[in-house]
Design an enzyme around this catalytic site. Structure first.
Site: not given
Ligand code: PLP
Length: 392
Positions: A55, A108, A180, A205
């Site tokens: 962890r 998101y 992000d 992703k």
């Molecule tokens: N940021 C964006 C732009 C996303 O599209 C997503 C998930 O779809 C996330 C963050 C969150 O990622 P995770 O699903 O790996 O927690």
């Protein structure tokens, strides 16, 4: 080896020292023995230099962090259990009650909901703005603003954040810029090169790229935050909230990263071909793709990005039409998530953004008939033929 191109740097990393293993091993161990003088080192304050408990970090994760940091042009990286863990741990690792965030309205959905509700329960205020409007961002800043939060390419409207202008404004007020970069990936844009202090990415992703591992990364390059800030987040926040990445997922993500430039190059070619085809279809009201001259920030895209990327959206008249098209796809998948080798589509209004009130969705520019496409590495001809038969 210092001046390698991005594609070569994605492929190459030093073999593991004790075995010369070219594929870095998976250290599938929860805990590590306090052998020889390790106990004394830990008592004296050693942390990352020794292995304690997974962890708190493990060698597979550290190798991933090293590789991501050099690809992102960062001074440090911290890997987490998911993209949302990266976002929440980075914010909670910096902010305290009384602080204020200026955030782009179109982020998101889980990020937006975190800003709209949970983080405010801890006394951290959030003001939403259109971050492509520098004057609006400036007007939203208060003397308590600590973070400016944007997405490189906003989900799902493909709005581009003008990173350099935002960073110049934020830094003149001592504000830390968070970005992000999930929709772009470092193959499309490296926000640190444009002044961003903290970059967050869902490694689930494009970085992983195969729809098989959930993970996240935080990278740092900042004149405002201390050089050891991510190590503070690791020890003071991540080990306490518990969002550690599994060693197996670290290994999958490290493997995925080696083909990132190759995949994204092909995905971008396919996305451009699909976007150009969609623009000619009479049923399509609008196509949102930064690589098209019709995109309002096409010029900014060319300045800020290496490639326009693999994400696009388009709108039909109704949700019913959009769902029927996506259910009719044979090669493309109708599913959540994005960034993998397969073409994956969704209706953002009623999928990712379902829990966002309709009025807020409308403000974000998300309409009911909107379709989001994460374009894969299949042949462009087959992708287009698939949409053609589904739309017919
Ligand atoms: N940021 C964006 C732009 C996303 O599209 C997503 C998930 O779809 C996330 C963050 C969150 O990622 P995770 O699903 O790996 O927690």
């Amino acid at each position: 080896m210092d001046d390698l191109d991005f594609a070569s740097r994605a492929v190459y990393y030093e073999p593991e020292a004790s075995t010369q293993s070219i594929s870095y091993p998976i250290y599938m161990s929860a805990n590590y023995q306090y052998a020889d003088d390790i106990y004394d080192q830990i008592v004296d304050g050693a942390r990352k230099e020794v292995n304690i408990y997974s962890r708190c970090g493990n060698p597979s994760e550290y190798k991933l962090e090293e590789h991501v940091a050099q690809l992102a042009g960062a001074t440090a990286c911290l890997a987490t259990a998911s993209g949302m863990a990266a976002i929440s741990h980075a914010l909670l690792g910096l902010l305290k009650a009384g602080d204020h965030i200026v955030a782009d309205l179109t982020t998101y959905s889980s990020t937006h909901e975190f800003f709209d509700h949970r983080i405010q329960d801890f006394g951290i205020e959030v003001t939403f703005v259109d971050a492509s409007d520098i004057a609006a961002v400036e007007a939203a800043i208060t003397d308590r603003t600590r973070v400016l939060y944007v997405e490189t390419i906003a989900n799902p409207t493909m709005k581009i954040a003008p990173l350099r202008a935002l960073a110049d404004l934020a830094h003149s007020r001592g504000i830390v810029v968070f970005c992000d970069n999930t929709f772009a990936s470092p193959a499309v844009c490296r926000p640190h090169e444009h002044g961003v202090d903290v970059v967050l990415e869902s490694a689930t992703k494009f970085m992983g790229g195969h729809n098989d591992a959930v993970g996240g990364v935080i990278t740092l390059r900042s004149d405002i935050l201390p050089a050891d800030w991510l190590e503070q987040v690791r020890w003071n926040t991540l080990t306490k909230l518990g969002g550690a990445l599994s060693p197996f997922n670290a290994w999958l993500l490290l493997r995925g990263l080696q083909t990132l430039p190759l995949r994204v190059e092909r995905q971008t070619q396919n996305a451009l071909a699909l976007a150009e085809w969609l623009e000619k279809q009479p049923q399509v009201r609008k196509v949102f793709y930064p690589g098209l001259p019709s995109h309002p920030q096409h010029e900014l895209t060319q300045r800020q990005f290496d490639l326009p990327g693999a994400m696009l959206a388009f709108s039909l008249d109704t949700e019913d039409q959009a769902v029927r098209v996506l259910k009719g796809l044979k090669l493309g998948s109708f599913a959540a998530s994005l960034g993998g080798v397969r073409t994956v589509t969704q209706v953002p209004g009623t999928m990712a953004f379902l829990d966002i009130p309709p009025a807020e969705r409308e403000q974000m520019g998300i309409t009911d008939g909107m379709i989001r496409v994460s374009v894969g590495i299949e042949s462009a001809r087959d992708i287009i033929r698939d949409f053609e038969q589904a739309m017919r």
